[in-house]
Write a protein that holds these residues in place. Sequence first.
Motif, PDB file in Angstrom:
ATOM      1  N   GLY A  79       0.609  -1.454   0.111  1.00  0.00           N
ATOM      2  CA  GLY A  79       0.102   0.335   0.172  1.00  0.00           C
ATOM      3  C   GLY A  79       0.803   1.335   0.027  1.00  0.00           C
ATOM      4  N   PRO A  80       1.993   1.640   0.932  1.00  0.00           N
ATOM      5  CA  PRO A  80       2.466   3.064   0.850  1.00  0.00           C
ATOM      6  C   PRO A  80       3.491   3.058   0.033  1.00  0.00           C
ATOM      7  CG  PRO A  80       2.483   1.632   3.259  1.00  0.00           C
ATOM      8  CD  PRO A  80       2.267   0.493   2.241  1.00  0.00           C
ATOM      9  N   THR A  81       4.012   1.855  -0.335  1.00  0.00           N
ATOM     10  CA  THR A  81       4.871   1.425  -1.565  1.00  0.00           C
ATOM     11  C   THR A  81       4.050   2.135  -3.025  1.00  0.00           C
ATOM     12  OG1 THR A  81       6.553   0.304  -0.473  1.00  0.00           O
ATOM     13  CG2 THR A  81       6.427   0.552  -3.247  1.00  0.00           C
ATOM     14  N   LEU A  82       3.097   1.289  -3.061  1.00  0.00           N
ATOM     15  CA  LEU A  82       2.257   1.670  -4.689  1.00  0.00           C
ATOM     16  C   LEU A  82       1.551   3.536  -4.189  1.00  0.00           C
ATOM     17  CD1 LEU A  82       0.778  -1.797  -5.043  1.00  0.00           C
ATOM     18  CD2 LEU A  82       2.732  -0.531  -6.434  1.00  0.00           C
TER      19      LEU A  82
ATOM     20  N   LEU B  45      -3.319 -13.457  -6.787  1.00  0.00           N
ATOM     21  CA  LEU B  45      -3.547 -12.691  -8.353  1.00  0.00           C
ATOM     22  C   LEU B  45      -4.087 -10.980  -7.702  1.00  0.00           C
ATOM     23  CD1 LEU B  45      -2.683 -11.622 -10.852  1.00  0.00           C
ATOM     24  CD2 LEU B  45      -4.452 -13.350 -11.282  1.00  0.00           C
ATOM     25  N   HIS B  46      -5.413 -11.897  -7.266  1.00  0.00           N
ATOM     26  CA  HIS B  46      -6.826 -10.367  -6.954  1.00  0.00           C
ATOM     27  C   HIS B  46      -6.281  -9.757  -5.860  1.00  0.00           C
ATOM     28  CE1 HIS B  46      -7.518 -13.412  -3.288  1.00  0.00           C
ATOM     29  NE2 HIS B  46      -7.529 -12.048  -2.874  1.00  0.00           N
ATOM     30  N   ALA B  47      -5.032  -9.896  -4.921  1.00  0.00           N
ATOM     31  CA  ALA B  47      -4.232  -9.269  -4.038  1.00  0.00           C
ATOM     32  C   ALA B  47      -3.734  -8.260  -5.110  1.00  0.00           C
ATOM     33  CB  ALA B  47      -4.046  -9.952  -3.211  1.00  0.00           C
ATOM     34  N   MET B  48      -2.809  -8.300  -5.193  1.00  0.00           N
ATOM     35  CA  MET B  48      -1.745  -7.496  -6.249  1.00  0.00           C
ATOM     36  C   MET B  48      -2.840  -6.579  -7.003  1.00  0.00           C
ATOM     37  SD  MET B  48       0.584 -10.888  -7.942  1.00  0.00           S
ATOM     38  CE  MET B  48       1.922 -11.450  -7.073  1.00  0.00           C
ATOM     39  N   THR B  49      -4.063  -7.009  -7.940  1.00  0.00           N
ATOM     40  CA  THR B  49      -4.860  -6.101  -8.424  1.00  0.00           C
ATOM     41  C   THR B  49      -6.048  -5.104  -7.490  1.00  0.00           C
ATOM     42  OG1 THR B  49      -6.268  -7.879  -8.511  1.00  0.00           O
ATOM     43  CG2 THR B  49      -4.793  -7.892 -10.848  1.00  0.00           C
ATOM     44  N   ASP B  50      -6.125  -5.672  -6.072  1.00  0.00           N
ATOM     45  CA  ASP B  50      -6.803  -5.257  -5.640  1.00  0.00           C
ATOM     46  C   ASP B  50      -5.868  -3.889  -5.266  1.00  0.00           C
ATOM     47  OD1 ASP B  50      -8.947  -7.112  -6.139  1.00  0.00           O
ATOM     48  OD2 ASP B  50      -8.684  -7.245  -4.226  1.00  0.00           O
ATOM     49  N   ALA B  51      -4.240  -4.354  -5.182  1.00  0.00           N
ATOM     50  CA  ALA B  51      -3.263  -3.026  -4.739  1.00  0.00           C
ATOM     51  C   ALA B  51      -3.183  -2.430  -5.544  1.00  0.00           C
ATOM     52  CB  ALA B  51      -2.758  -3.900  -3.936  1.00  0.00           C
ATOM     53  N   PHE B  52      -3.349  -2.723  -7.063  1.00  0.00           N
ATOM     54  CA  PHE B  52      -2.382  -1.662  -7.237  1.00  0.00           C
ATOM     55  C   PHE B  52      -4.500  -0.568  -8.183  1.00  0.00           C
ATOM     56  CE2 PHE B  52      -0.353  -5.519 -10.142  1.00  0.00           C
ATOM     57  CZ  PHE B  52       1.284  -4.299  -9.552  1.00  0.00           C
ATOM     58  N   THR B  53      -4.930  -1.101  -8.207  1.00  0.00           N
ATOM     59  CA  THR B  53      -6.108  -0.528  -7.768  1.00  0.00           C
ATOM     60  C   THR B  53      -6.434   0.752  -6.948  1.00  0.00           C
ATOM     61  OG1 THR B  53      -7.246  -2.246  -9.399  1.00  0.00           O
ATOM     62  CG2 THR B  53      -9.502  -0.142  -8.442  1.00  0.00           C
ATOM     63  N   ALA B  54      -6.827  -0.064  -5.558  1.00  0.00           N
ATOM     64  CA  ALA B  54      -6.286   1.343  -4.301  1.00  0.00           C
ATOM     65  C   ALA B  54      -5.479   1.924  -4.158  1.00  0.00           C
ATOM     66  CB  ALA B  54      -6.135   0.652  -3.416  1.00  0.00           C
ATOM     67  N   ALA B  55      -4.364   1.910  -5.159  1.00  0.00           N
ATOM     68  CA  ALA B  55      -3.418   3.158  -5.421  1.00  0.00           C
ATOM     69  C   ALA B  55      -3.304   3.903  -6.712  1.00  0.00           C
ATOM     70  CB  ALA B  55      -1.481   2.378  -6.200  1.00  0.00           C
ATOM     71  N   GLY B  56      -4.340   3.457  -6.872  1.00  0.00           N
ATOM     72  CA  GLY B  56      -5.028   4.229  -8.304  1.00  0.00           C
ATOM     73  C   GLY B  56      -4.755   4.552 -10.093  1.00  0.00           C
ATOM     74  N   PHE B  57      -3.951   3.666  -9.834  1.00  0.00           N
ATOM     75  CA  PHE B  57      -3.735   2.102 -10.964  1.00  0.00           C
ATOM     76  C   PHE B  57      -4.468   2.650 -11.474  1.00  0.00           C
ATOM     77  CE2 PHE B  57       0.219   2.863  -8.669  1.00  0.00           C
ATOM     78  CZ  PHE B  57       0.931   3.155  -9.686  1.00  0.00           C
TER      79      PHE B  57
ATOM     80  N   VAL C  89       1.548  -3.882 -16.275  1.00  0.00           N
ATOM     81  CA  VAL C  89       1.319  -2.962 -17.011  1.00  0.00           C
ATOM     82  C   VAL C  89       0.660  -1.818 -16.047  1.00  0.00           C
ATOM     83  CG1 VAL C  89       1.717  -0.609 -19.065  1.00  0.00           C
ATOM     84  CG2 VAL C  89       2.938  -2.806 -19.372  1.00  0.00           C
ATOM     85  N   LEU C  90       0.605  -1.189 -15.353  1.00  0.00           N
ATOM     86  CA  LEU C  90      -0.718   0.300 -14.630  1.00  0.00           C
ATOM     87  C   LEU C  90      -0.605   1.179 -14.996  1.00  0.00           C
ATOM     88  CD1 LEU C  90      -1.406  -2.056 -13.106  1.00  0.00           C
ATOM     89  CD2 LEU C  90       1.333  -2.019 -12.583  1.00  0.00           C
ATOM     90  N   GLU C  91      -1.578   2.094 -15.418  1.00  0.00           N
ATOM     91  CA  GLU C  91      -1.128   3.457 -16.153  1.00  0.00           C
ATOM     92  C   GLU C  91      -2.150   4.561 -14.967  1.00  0.00           C
ATOM     93  OE1 GLU C  91      -3.992   3.695 -19.865  1.00  0.00           O
ATOM     94  OE2 GLU C  91      -2.478   3.093 -20.504  1.00  0.00           O
TER      95      GLU C  91
END
Length: 257
Positions: free
Chosen positions: A136-139, A198-210, A245-247
């Motif tokens: 979380g903090p890193t992303l 995998l779902h925890a990875m994508t959830d973390a990216f989304t939560a960070a705004g990617f 790749v996250l935008e």
Amino acid sequence: MERLTDVPESLAQSANPARVNDYDSFAEAYSAENENNLVNAYYERPGMLALAGDVAGRRILDAGCGSGALSAALLDRGAVITGIDASARMLTLARRRLGDDVALHVVDLSDRLPFDDGAFDDVVASLVLHYLEDWGPTLAELRRVIRPGGRLIASMDHPIVAYTIQDPRPDYFATTSYTFDWTFNGQSAPMRFWRRPLHAMTDAFTAAGFRLSAISEPQPEPAARELFPDDFHALSTKTCFLFFVLEVPPSAAGSDA
């Protein structure tokens, strides 16, 4: 020969867990092994470069740059590189490779980054996120320093591969750590990685705004077939790493423009 980024099925318990992931203690051995081996030089780095595409003129932060192999390849393609790593010794090696014109900083990815908001067009995070328990903090920090419309390009241990490590098998749906000893060039180093589904990875990216743009499971470079005939088939027919790749979504003003 055991490849640097291949974790064996049978893992030796780390003898000194307080010193895990201490790259300062084995920087030279790591860098030498990483330079031309199958997994890094002919699979992971080419995978990252293919996803990055045309980087000419783009300001790129190499987060966890190590001794600078990926940074050097991006520089050759015209990118403007800044590198950060928690290991001062690895950055010394990166400085020798990259020269004095590339900005290099000792930075732990768990801390706030010493850069302005939107300072970079892209961030590359090559095989670093699996060292972190809490993404979380890193992303959030990586998201902050990427301009609207920019990208985070990341590779990490594939969650299926990570799940198979340890006997008895861990809970796939839990975020858990495992420790082991890496041995390369006659030197052994205690390591700790974190695995998550995998779902925890994508959830973390989304939560960070990617916003997820691409997910990739690439093949090794064809040239590796002749260079590593014993290992090429195995690597080309099994999962190893997972690439994203996250935008960063463009701002409303940017979209109108």
